[in-house]
Motif scaffolding. Structure first.
Motif, PDB file in Angstrom:
ATOM      1  N   ARG A 188      -4.768   2.978  -4.981  1.00  0.00           N
ATOM      2  CA  ARG A 188      -5.253   2.642  -3.641  1.00  0.00           C
ATOM      3  C   ARG A 188      -6.773   2.661  -3.550  1.00  0.00           C
ATOM      4  O   ARG A 188      -7.354   2.013  -2.685  1.00  0.00           O
ATOM      5  CB  ARG A 188      -4.610   3.563  -2.593  1.00  0.00           C
ATOM      6  N   ARG A 189      -7.424   3.410  -4.439  1.00  0.00           N
ATOM      7  CA  ARG A 189      -8.888   3.360  -4.463  1.00  0.00           C
ATOM      8  C   ARG A 189      -9.401   1.987  -4.863  1.00  0.00           C
ATOM      9  O   ARG A 189     -10.530   1.627  -4.577  1.00  0.00           O
ATOM     10  CB  ARG A 189      -9.450   4.390  -5.442  1.00  0.00           C
ATOM     11  N   PHE A 225      -6.668   1.559  14.920  1.00  0.00           N
ATOM     12  CA  PHE A 225      -6.919   2.604  15.896  1.00  0.00           C
ATOM     13  C   PHE A 225      -7.967   3.551  15.324  1.00  0.00           C
ATOM     14  O   PHE A 225      -7.776   4.102  14.250  1.00  0.00           O
ATOM     15  CB  PHE A 225      -5.647   3.384  16.199  1.00  0.00           C
ATOM     16  N   GLU A 282      -1.832   5.596   9.099  1.00  0.00           N
ATOM     17  CA  GLU A 282      -1.623   4.448   8.219  1.00  0.00           C
ATOM     18  C   GLU A 282      -2.884   4.124   7.400  1.00  0.00           C
ATOM     19  O   GLU A 282      -2.816   3.939   6.186  1.00  0.00           O
ATOM     20  CB  GLU A 282      -1.223   3.234   9.077  1.00  0.00           C
ATOM     21  N   LEU A 283      -4.017   4.094   8.098  1.00  0.00           N
ATOM     22  CA  LEU A 283      -5.260   3.747   7.404  1.00  0.00           C
ATOM     23  C   LEU A 283      -5.674   4.854   6.431  1.00  0.00           C
ATOM     24  O   LEU A 283      -6.158   4.577   5.337  1.00  0.00           O
ATOM     25  CB  LEU A 283      -6.372   3.478   8.433  1.00  0.00           C
ATOM     26  N   THR A 284      -5.467   6.097   6.824  1.00  0.00           N
ATOM     27  CA  THR A 284      -5.795   7.204   5.921  1.00  0.00           C
ATOM     28  C   THR A 284      -4.958   7.116   4.646  1.00  0.00           C
ATOM     29  O   THR A 284      -5.469   7.241   3.538  1.00  0.00           O
ATOM     30  CB  THR A 284      -5.542   8.551   6.621  1.00  0.00           C
ATOM     31  N   LEU A 285      -3.655   6.851   4.809  1.00  0.00           N
ATOM     32  CA  LEU A 285      -2.770   6.809   3.641  1.00  0.00           C
ATOM     33  C   LEU A 285      -3.031   5.588   2.765  1.00  0.00           C
ATOM     34  O   LEU A 285      -2.625   5.574   1.604  1.00  0.00           O
ATOM     35  CB  LEU A 285      -1.297   6.804   4.095  1.00  0.00           C
ATOM     36  N   ALA A 286      -3.693   4.568   3.318  1.00  0.00           N
ATOM     37  CA  ALA A 286      -4.016   3.391   2.512  1.00  0.00           C
ATOM     38  C   ALA A 286      -5.187   3.681   1.568  1.00  0.00           C
ATOM     39  O   ALA A 286      -5.534   2.869   0.733  1.00  0.00           O
ATOM     40  CB  ALA A 286      -4.355   2.211   3.416  1.00  0.00           C
ATOM     41  N   HIS A 287      -5.807   4.830   1.730  1.00  0.00           N
ATOM     42  CA  HIS A 287      -6.930   5.212   0.882  1.00  0.00           C
ATOM     43  C   HIS A 287      -6.449   6.066  -0.297  1.00  0.00           C
ATOM     44  O   HIS A 287      -5.259   6.258  -0.491  1.00  0.00           O
ATOM     45  CB  HIS A 287      -7.977   5.948   1.709  1.00  0.00           C
ATOM     46  N   GLY A 288      -7.421   6.579  -1.034  1.00  0.00           N
ATOM     47  CA  GLY A 288      -7.092   7.328  -2.250  1.00  0.00           C
ATOM     48  C   GLY A 288      -6.691   8.762  -1.986  1.00  0.00           C
ATOM     49  O   GLY A 288      -7.347   9.683  -2.458  1.00  0.00           O
ATOM     50  N   VAL A 289      -5.619   8.939  -1.219  1.00  0.00           N
ATOM     51  CA  VAL A 289      -5.122  10.288  -0.944  1.00  0.00           C
ATOM     52  C   VAL A 289      -3.622  10.328  -1.197  1.00  0.00           C
ATOM     53  O   VAL A 289      -2.952   9.305  -1.148  1.00  0.00           O
ATOM     54  CB  VAL A 289      -5.385  10.723   0.521  1.00  0.00           C
ATOM     55  N   ARG A 290      -3.121  11.525  -1.469  1.00  0.00           N
ATOM     56  CA  ARG A 290      -1.676  11.719  -1.561  1.00  0.00           C
ATOM     57  C   ARG A 290      -1.185  12.269  -0.231  1.00  0.00           C
ATOM     58  O   ARG A 290      -1.904  12.989   0.450  1.00  0.00           O
ATOM     59  CB  ARG A 290      -1.345  12.730  -2.668  1.00  0.00           C
ATOM     60  N   ARG A 291       0.070  11.951   0.076  1.00  0.00           N
ATOM     61  CA  ARG A 291       0.617  12.429   1.349  1.00  0.00           C
ATOM     62  C   ARG A 291       0.690  13.950   1.378  1.00  0.00           C
ATOM     63  O   ARG A 291       0.404  14.571   2.405  1.00  0.00           O
ATOM     64  CB  ARG A 291       1.990  11.826   1.574  1.00  0.00           C
ATOM     65  N   GLN A 306      -3.454   6.055  13.267  1.00  0.00           N
ATOM     66  CA  GLN A 306      -4.556   6.302  12.339  1.00  0.00           C
ATOM     67  C   GLN A 306      -4.106   6.769  10.956  1.00  0.00           C
ATOM     68  O   GLN A 306      -4.817   6.598   9.975  1.00  0.00           O
ATOM     69  CB  GLN A 306      -5.509   7.343  12.928  1.00  0.00           C
ATOM     70  N   MET A 351     -18.162  12.302  -4.527  1.00  0.00           N
ATOM     71  CA  MET A 351     -16.900  12.760  -3.924  1.00  0.00           C
ATOM     72  C   MET A 351     -17.061  14.166  -3.369  1.00  0.00           C
ATOM     73  O   MET A 351     -17.529  15.073  -4.032  1.00  0.00           O
ATOM     74  CB  MET A 351     -15.801  12.754  -4.985  1.00  0.00           C
ATOM     75  N   TYR A 355      -8.124  -2.010   2.575  1.00  0.00           N
ATOM     76  CA  TYR A 355      -7.052  -2.390   3.506  1.00  0.00           C
ATOM     77  C   TYR A 355      -7.563  -2.401   4.935  1.00  0.00           C
ATOM     78  O   TYR A 355      -8.238  -1.482   5.378  1.00  0.00           O
ATOM     79  CB  TYR A 355      -5.894  -1.402   3.367  1.00  0.00           C
ATOM     80  N   ILE A 392     -12.688   9.165   0.729  1.00  0.00           N
ATOM     81  CA  ILE A 392     -11.313   9.022   0.240  1.00  0.00           C
ATOM     82  C   ILE A 392     -11.035   7.618  -0.305  1.00  0.00           C
ATOM     83  O   ILE A 392      -9.892   7.210  -0.425  1.00  0.00           O
ATOM     84  CB  ILE A 392     -10.273   9.407   1.320  1.00  0.00           C
ATOM     85  N   PRO A 409     -11.788  16.305   1.600  1.00  0.00           N
ATOM     86  CA  PRO A 409     -12.305  15.449   2.673  1.00  0.00           C
ATOM     87  C   PRO A 409     -11.447  15.474   3.937  1.00  0.00           C
ATOM     88  O   PRO A 409     -11.977  15.426   5.049  1.00  0.00           O
ATOM     89  CB  PRO A 409     -12.284  14.047   2.053  1.00  0.00           C
ATOM     90  N   LEU A 410     -10.121  15.566   3.778  1.00  0.00           N
ATOM     91  CA  LEU A 410      -9.244  15.535   4.952  1.00  0.00           C
ATOM     92  C   LEU A 410      -9.329  16.839   5.720  1.00  0.00           C
ATOM     93  O   LEU A 410      -9.307  16.867   6.940  1.00  0.00           O
ATOM     94  CB  LEU A 410      -7.803  15.276   4.503  1.00  0.00           C
ATOM     95  N   PRO A 462      -3.040   7.536  -5.498  1.00  0.00           N
ATOM     96  CA  PRO A 462      -4.408   7.379  -5.005  1.00  0.00           C
ATOM     97  C   PRO A 462      -5.277   6.519  -5.923  1.00  0.00           C
ATOM     98  O   PRO A 462      -6.137   5.784  -5.439  1.00  0.00           O
ATOM     99  CB  PRO A 462      -4.940   8.813  -4.972  1.00  0.00           C
ATOM    100  N   LEU A 518       0.810  -1.220   0.000  1.00  0.00           N
ATOM    101  CA  LEU A 518       0.000   0.000   0.000  1.00  0.00           C
ATOM    102  C   LEU A 518       0.840   1.264   0.000  1.00  0.00           C
ATOM    103  O   LEU A 518       0.323   2.354   0.193  1.00  0.00           O
ATOM    104  CB  LEU A 518      -0.945  -0.021   1.200  1.00  0.00           C
ATOM    105  N   ILE A 549       2.720   2.362   2.191  1.00  0.00           N
ATOM    106  CA  ILE A 549       2.808   3.025   3.493  1.00  0.00           C
ATOM    107  C   ILE A 549       4.264   3.022   3.926  1.00  0.00           C
ATOM    108  O   ILE A 549       4.764   3.999   4.469  1.00  0.00           O
ATOM    109  CB  ILE A 549       1.907   2.309   4.519  1.00  0.00           C
ATOM    110  N   HIS A 594     -16.369   9.424   6.103  1.00  0.00           N
ATOM    111  CA  HIS A 594     -15.063  10.035   5.806  1.00  0.00           C
ATOM    112  C   HIS A 594     -14.225   9.095   4.931  1.00  0.00           C
ATOM    113  O   HIS A 594     -13.659   9.522   3.925  1.00  0.00           O
ATOM    114  CB  HIS A 594     -14.333  10.357   7.101  1.00  0.00           C
ATOM    115  N   TYR A 595     -14.155   7.821   5.325  1.00  0.00           N
ATOM    116  CA  TYR A 595     -13.354   6.889   4.523  1.00  0.00           C
ATOM    117  C   TYR A 595     -13.967   6.684   3.134  1.00  0.00           C
ATOM    118  O   TYR A 595     -13.259   6.439   2.167  1.00  0.00           O
ATOM    119  CB  TYR A 595     -13.174   5.557   5.263  1.00  0.00           C
TER     120      TYR A 595
END
Lengths: 307, 265
Positions: free
Chosen positions: A76-77, A87, B107-116, B105, B1, A81, A104, B5-6, A73, A51, A53, A100-101
């Motif tokens: 990842r869409r 947490f 980690e889970l956000t970055l596993a989605h369709g977002v850029r850092r 948290q 969409m 995961y 994204i 969102p963040l 992105p 992913l 990460i 929210h999820y």
């Protein structure tokens, strides 16, 4: 068909400590692939690499045909995961957090979140930080499954779930597979994934030491059989039983009156069933094969070709 | 969409915290400013200030406390308001990336369709907007009390001072965000943000004592912002530009740093 995931010579160092020492595997698209290994074997690190990460030190990864580092992105869409340690903080309800999820990740069909929550028995109106570990895990599963991604990466998905919910989870995995989704999941014990996985890989100390199909393991696995028969002397029964191919560990447990025997059988059970049909049975137990034991005996001493 | 969102999550899900800080600032304003006619403006008070050691009046910026704008500058913008705003901004900044990573948290956000980069920028925007919101509350309430408390502040000067006030708090907050994003640790972010705020204040207080240590003033963001008492004399706009530009640079640095490293490792 191109593999959904392929990893070649994957290594990862954190400082001087190398946790992956050249991991190689391929996950066929539309299959369920389970990675088994003790804690610290590198399962979570491998998944995080998929992913983007964390980034591998060397080696190549392709996820749905793309390098995760370059996929961004858009890639990842297409993935759902579930992290190994989930947490969820904040004073928001489960529904708000999922919204929210949803914003994204890939598009979520209407009604899908409620449907999943109902299946797992999750109350979406409760605040996330008040949820028990099991309920948090359910929320994590919903966010991973809700957009029906092409690939699901689930790190210890059944941890914290009670047995009934685990069954529901297994059903969800089977349905996803039917729909053509690929599932990559991990566990520290084989028994948790043998119900759903097509293939299992054994990861130990940062290396894949074996990749086996579950059906292959099942065929090679040893079952335990125990039966009680009347109208035949124990030693005659032993003679009959010993004539069956792949039988072993024949033991007489009771010889007075009705004879009770136990044995182990590997491979095909048809000859055993045919033999048993000729006896007058009062009791019969044919246990489910213990794949765990099969794997452990196979790889107790690491073999060269298993690398 | 939905758009941003963040940002939406970082901004709206923390409304309790934002409201809490706004109430705290309002309380400080209603506590200090109405007292001006009986304290700051009175001759007795001036006698008392004169009796204090000059080092102390300089350190506390009480040398101008006898005028309404000077009083507002010293007590609110320079002391309690500065303290509250800095703490709010630093706590938000440290939580934005470093805190989120440390709690597991991110980690889970970055596993989605977002850029850092997007994560850092949207959360920095949420920090910015919350700081601006608090500064706007402070500005409005001061203006509201300007007449009743006989402060005699010019609107232009108040607005300028507010821009500096927000910029100063934002600098500490973005320092916290940046160090949090570089290290992945909330505590380091908090330390960095608090360090910028506290050292800025101390360098100003010490630097004003004598010519020998005057160079310390150059290192003090607090002095850049408040060196010429903006509530009384109007904003030093180049200083304001510096504060905001450094904050922007820190956010960019945070985005670059997060983009380049492993998360949660």
């Amino acid at each position: 068909m191109a593999p959904a995931i392929s990893a070649k010579s994957l290594t990862k160092k954190f400082g001087r400590r190398e946790v992956l020492h050249g991991v190689d595997f391929e996950v066929e698209a539309g299959s369920v692939f389970g990675v088994i290994g003790p804690n610290g074997a590198g399962k979570t690190t491998t998944m995080r690499c998929l992913l983007d990460i964390i980034r591998p030190t060397s080696g190549t990864i392709r996820v749905l045909g793309t390098d995760p580092r370059a996929g961004g992105p858009e890639l990842r869409r297409r993935i759902g995961y579930l992290p190994g340690e989930l947490f969820l903080a904040g004073r928001v309800t489960g529904r708000t957090l999922l919204a929210h999820y949803e914003a994204i990740s890939g598009p979520v069909p209407p009604g899908r979140v409620d449907q999943l929550a109902e299946r797992l028995g999750l109350d979406l109106t409760r605040h996330t930080r008040k949820l028990s570990k099991g309920n948090k895990q359910k929320l994590g599963l919903v966010q991973a499954f809700m957009h029906q991604p092409e690939l699901l990466v689930l790190d210890e998905p059944t941890s914290g779930l009670d047995p009934l919910v685990q069954q529901e989870f297994h059903a969800m995995v089977r349905e996803a597979r039917h729909r053509g989704q690929t599932i990559f999941l991990s566990s520290h014990v084989l028994s948790e994934v043998q119900q759903t996985a097509d293939t299992v890989a054994i990861l130990r100390d940062g290396r894949i030491i074996a990749v086996e199909s579950v059906s292959g393991l099942r065929e090679g696995a040893v079952r335990r059989v125990r039966f009680t028969t009347s109208g035949i002397a124990a030693h005659d029964a032993v003679a009959l039983l010993s004539g069956v191919p792949n039988i072993g560990h024949v033991e007489v447990l009771e010889a007075d009156g009705a004879a009770t025997l136990s044995a182990t059988i590997g491979g095909d059970i048809q000859p055993l069933v045919r033999m048993l049909a000729s006896l007058r049975l009062t009791d019969l137990v044919l246990e489910e094969p213990d794949l765990e034991e099969a794997v452990l005996t196979m790889y107790a001493a690491p073999r060269e070709e298993a690398q | 969409m939905t758009a941003l969102p963040l940002f939406r999550r970082a901004f709206f899900d923390t409304w309790r915290s934002t409201l809490g800080w706004a109430l705290g600032l309002a309380a400080a304003i209603f506590l200090y400013l109405p007292l001006y006619p009986s304290i700051g403006g009175s001759a007795q008070m001036q006698d008392m200030i004169d009796a204090l050691p000059p080092e102390m009046t300089k350190a506390l910026n009480y040398d101008q406390i006898a005028t309404g704008p000077g009083y507002t500058q010293a007590t609110l913008f320079g002391l309690l308001g500065f303290l509250l705003m800095t703490i709010a901004s630093v706590s938000w900044g440290a939580a934005a990336v470093g805190g989120d990573e440390e709690s597991g948290q991110l980690e889970l956000t970055l596993a989605h369709g977002v850029r850092r980069v997007q994560v850092v920028l949207e959360r920095a925007l949420a920090l910015l907007l919350r700081v601006v919101l608090l500064a706007a509350v402070v500005c409005s309430l001061v203006w509201l009390l300007n007449g009743p408390a006989q402060l005699g502040i010019e609107l232009g000067h108040l607005l300028g001072a507010t821009v500096l006030f927000a910029g100063l708090a934002l600098l500490s907050g973005t320092a916290a965000l940046c160090v949090g994003a570089v290290t992945g640790r909330r505590t380091y972010g908090l330390a960095a943000g608090a360090g910028v705020g506290v050292l800025g204040y101390v360098f100003n207080a010490v630097g004003r004592q004598s010519k020998d240590v005057e160079w310390l003033l150059n290192l003090s963001p607090y002095h850049w912002a408040y060196g010429n008492s903006p509530v009384a004399n109007g904003a030093d706009w180049p200083a304001a530009a510096w504060l905001w530009a450094i904050s922007a640079a820190l956010v960019v640095l945070a985005a670059v740093a997060l983009e380049r490293r492993d998360v949660g490792a």
